[in-house]
Design an enzyme around this catalytic site. Structure first.
Site: not given
Ligand code: GLV
Length: 309
Positions: A224, A272
């Protein structure tokens, strides 16, 4: 009975098709169309709007559409006592392994430098270090971490593992906790972050951590964005201590257009996508979990909200 799908990232039609093939009578609702909220048993979510799940009085399961559940736990109005499950899926794990191997080999064989040499018309031969001397530090040893470490060990890399709490890593050297963190950093020519995001791992990749890495170390973040302090990474690359970074995740996504990562010559970034959920692979787990919670049993891959994974 119904399922509520809430995600801007995943394809509702793929999920509707995959779930219908397993349980045709389950009604498929797409947020914000709730139909009768009392009929919704399961919410299948990725970045749901805060408060949305509190509208469902008979909710039995909150199922993340991904491996992480930090996006669920950030909802301050999350209903209490509804089990939350994350996805552990072979397809998701396989994609992550592919991606990590790609990023590690890219650094190991110095592809970025070779590409720069190519663009300046320079026939530059760079001898790779023998693979067993290339030390990889892996932060996190869940399903994805274990699979990635197996692949890297099979290629010949010297892998060391770090986990927040003690955990066996088989024959690999492993460290844990804050005492063990400097140890893993010291021996990581290539550092990979595959940790869950929790209050304890937030901002772990900061100036102090980068300073503890060997000179010319390379950082790969596939967990993350909030694990990493952007300015600290940029400073450590720009002052020459780190050789570069490969990033798939960002604190703010999409990354703002004026962010320095976009055009940095020593940073590779992707939007991502290291491991994207495939409905046809993951749907079985969702239906199995629904069947478990209907009979009062905990779902597979149940999350403990107290620890955050
Ligand atoms: C992706 O980031 C996931 O949590 O699966």
């Amino acid at each position: 009975m119904a399922l509520l799908f809430i995600s801007k990232n995943d394809s509702p039609s793929d999920w509707q098709e995959a779930l219908a093939s397993l349980e045709p009578e389950l009604e498929f609702k797409i947020w914000p169309d709730l139909g009768k909220p009392s009929e919704i048993e399961v919410a299948l979510v990725w970045n749901h709007p805060a408060g949305a799940l509190g509208l469902l009085p008979n909710l039995k399961l909150i199922q993340s559409l991904g491996a992480g559940i930090d996006h669920v736990l950030t909802d301050p109005r999350l209903p209490k006592n509804v089990p939350i499950a994350r996805l552990v899926d072979t397809e998701l794990t396989r994609q992550m392994v592919e991606y990590v191997v790609l990023a590690v080999l890219n650094r190991h064989r110095r592809i970025d430098e070779l590409r720069r040499a190519q663009l300046s018309g320079d026939w530059q031969v760079i001898q790779p270090v023998p693979i067993g001397r290339s030390r990889v530090g892996l932060l996190g040893f869940g399903h994805m971490g274990q699979a990635a470490s197996n692949a890297l060990v099979n290629l010949g890399f010297n892998v060391t593992v770090w986990t927040r709490t003690p955990r066996s890593a088989g024959s690999l050297t492993s460290y844990h906790g804050s005492e063990g963190f400097p140890e893993v950093l010291q021996t990581s020519d290539i550092l990979i972050c595959l940790l869950p995001l929790t209050p304890k791992t937030h901002g772990l990749l900061n100036a102090k951590a980068f300073a503890a890495l060997p000179a010319e170390a390379y950082v790969i973040n596939v967990a993350r964005g909030a694990h990493l302090v952007d300015e600290d990474l940029l400073a450590a690359i720009d002052n020459g201590h780190l050789s570069g970074a490969w990033l798939d995740v960002f604190d703010e996504e999409p990354l703002p257009p004026d962010h320095s990562f976009w055009a940095h010559p020593q940073i590779v970034m992707t939007p991502h996508l290291a491991a994207l959920t495939v409905a046809s692979s993951a749907a079985t787990q969702v239906i199995n979990n629904l069947r478990l919670v209907r009979t009062g049993k905990p779902p597979q891959n149940l999350v403990n909200p107290e620890i955050g994974y």
